[in-house]
Design an enzyme around this catalytic site. Structure first.
Site, PDB file in Angstrom:
ATOM      1  N   VAL A 179      15.735   3.004  37.440  1.00 41.22           N
ATOM      2  CA  VAL A 179      14.348   3.412  37.258  1.00 41.22           C
ATOM      3  C   VAL A 179      14.135   3.810  35.803  1.00 41.22           C
ATOM      4  O   VAL A 179      14.939   4.546  35.227  1.00 41.22           O
ATOM      5  CB  VAL A 179      13.977   4.588  38.185  1.00 41.22           C
ATOM      6  N   LYS A 180      13.065   3.291  35.225  1.00 41.82           N
ATOM      7  CA  LYS A 180      12.657   3.699  33.884  1.00 41.82           C
ATOM      8  C   LYS A 180      11.422   4.578  34.028  1.00 41.82           C
ATOM      9  O   LYS A 180      10.412   4.159  34.592  1.00 41.82           O
ATOM     10  CB  LYS A 180      12.352   2.482  33.018  1.00 41.82           C
TER      11      LYS A 180
END
Length: 290
Positions: A179-180
Site C-alpha cells: 500500500v502506498k
C-alpha cells in the site's frame, strides 16, 4: 516478508523492494498521466538516467517506460501506472478506470502495477472495483499490485490517521501486496492496522530538503518499508544529492542530521538540476494539485 507468496511474485516484489533489508526507495515519474509535462519531469528519458543508480524501483506510465527508458537498464524494478482516464483540468481526478491490463504489464516486463483508489470520493465505488479487477487479473501472472490511497482536491483534508487507516486497510483487504499512502500524525497506528507493507508517498513539494529527510526518517521509524518520492526530488535544485540522502536514511540507517550533511556535501555544480524552462504561475498552480 513475502515468504507465503509464489516464487514468481516474490521474485518480482524483490525487484521493487531491496531484499537485503526489506526496504524500498521508489522514485515516481508517473505525474504526467494526469498533469502532463510536469515541471522538473519534462524530459524523462534524460532525467531518469541520472537517478536510477540510487533507487530500488521506478514508478512510471507504460508509455514512458516503452519510449524513454533504455531496455538495457538493470538493477531496478518497474511499477507501472495502471489507472487513469482523467486530467488535472477536471474538477477532480477520481473518475478513473483501468488503462493497463495485467497481461500487457507482463509483456512490458513490469515488476508490479499501481492502482489508485479514492475512498470517500464521488467515484469511490468504481476505483475500488478497478483495484479488485486488477488484483484478480494480476494473480494469473503472479504480478504484484500496489494499492495507492489517492486524494484529489475534494479530499485534500483527508490526510489524517482515521482516513488513511481506513483507505490503507481497504486496499489490503482487497488483496494489494503493498500500500502506498501518506504520512500523518500517529502514522505508526496506520502501519499497525495495515497487514501488508506500506510505502509513504512524497506528496506535494515540501518547503526544504530537510523536510523531505524528516518525512523519510519519520516514515521509517513508524514502520513504513520505504518512500516513493516524486516532486520533492525532481523539482529540487540538487535531485541527485537529495535522493542519495534519502537512500542513506532508508538503507544505511542514517539520521536526519547525517543525511542533511550528505546533501550539503553533494550539492555541487555537477549535481545541480539543469532547468530547461522557467516555471510560470500557471505551472505552479497545476503542480500544486493532488
Amino acid at each position: 516478508m513475502f515468504e507465503s507468496m509464489s516464487w514468481g511474485k516474490r521474485n518480482r516484489l524483490y525487484q521493487i523492494v531491496n531484499q537485503r533489508d526489506n526496504r524500498c526507495l521508489m522514485l515516481a515519474i508517473d505525474h504526467g498521466y494526469f498533469m502532463g509535462p510536469t515541471h522538473g519531469m519534462e524530459f524523462p528519458h534524460e532525467d531518469t538516467a541520472n537517478l536510477i543508480p540510487y533507487i530500488d524501483s521506478l514508478m512510471l506510465s507504460p508509455g514512458i517506460l516503452s519510449t524513454c527508458i533504455d531496455p538495457q537498464t538493470r538493477g531496478i524494478g518497474w511499477v507501472l501506472r495502471a489507472t487513469g482516464g482523467n486530467s488535472v483540468l477536471d474538477v477532480d481526478i477520481d473518475d478513473e478506470g483501468l488503462i493497463l491490463e495485467a497481461e500487457e504489464a507482463v509483456r512490458l516486463n513490469a515488476s508490479g502495477v499501481a492502482v489508485s483508489i479514492y475512498v470517500g470520493a464521488e467515484h469511490q465505488h468504481q476505483t475500488l472495483l478497478n483495484l479488485s479487477k486488477m488484483i484478480n487479473d494480476a494473480s494469473k501472472f503472479n504480478l504484484p499490485v500496489l494499492g495507492v490511497t489517492a486524494v484529489g482536491k475534494r479530499l485534500s483534508d483527508k490526510r489524517e490517521k482515521r482516513y488513511l487507516s481506513l483507505a490503507s486497510r481497504i486496499a489490503a483487504e482487497y488483496g494489494a501486496d503493498i500500500v502506498k499512502t501518506y504520512y500523518c500524525e500517529g502514522f505508526e497506528e496506520v502501519v499497525q492496522k495495515c497487514p501488508v507493507p506500506i510505502v509513504v508517498a512524497g506528496g506535494a513539494r515540501l518547503d526544504t530538503y530537510r523536510d523531505v529527510l524528516e518525512l523519510t526518517y519519520n516514515s521509517i521509524q513508524c514502520g513504513a518499508i520505504g518512500v516513493d518520492m516524486g516532486r520533492n526530488i525532481w523539482q529540487s535544485e540538487y535531485p541527485a544529492a537529495i535522493i542519495q540522502a534519502v537512500r542513506a536514511i532508508i538503507h544505511e540507517g542514517a539520521n536526519v542530521k547525517q543525511a542533511a550533511e550528505m546533501v550539503e556535501s553533494l550539492s555541487t555544480e555537477a549535481n545541480r538540476r539543469k532547468p530547461r524552462f522557467s516555471i510560470s504561475d500557471e505551472d505552479n498552480k497545476i503542480s500544486s494539485v493532488h
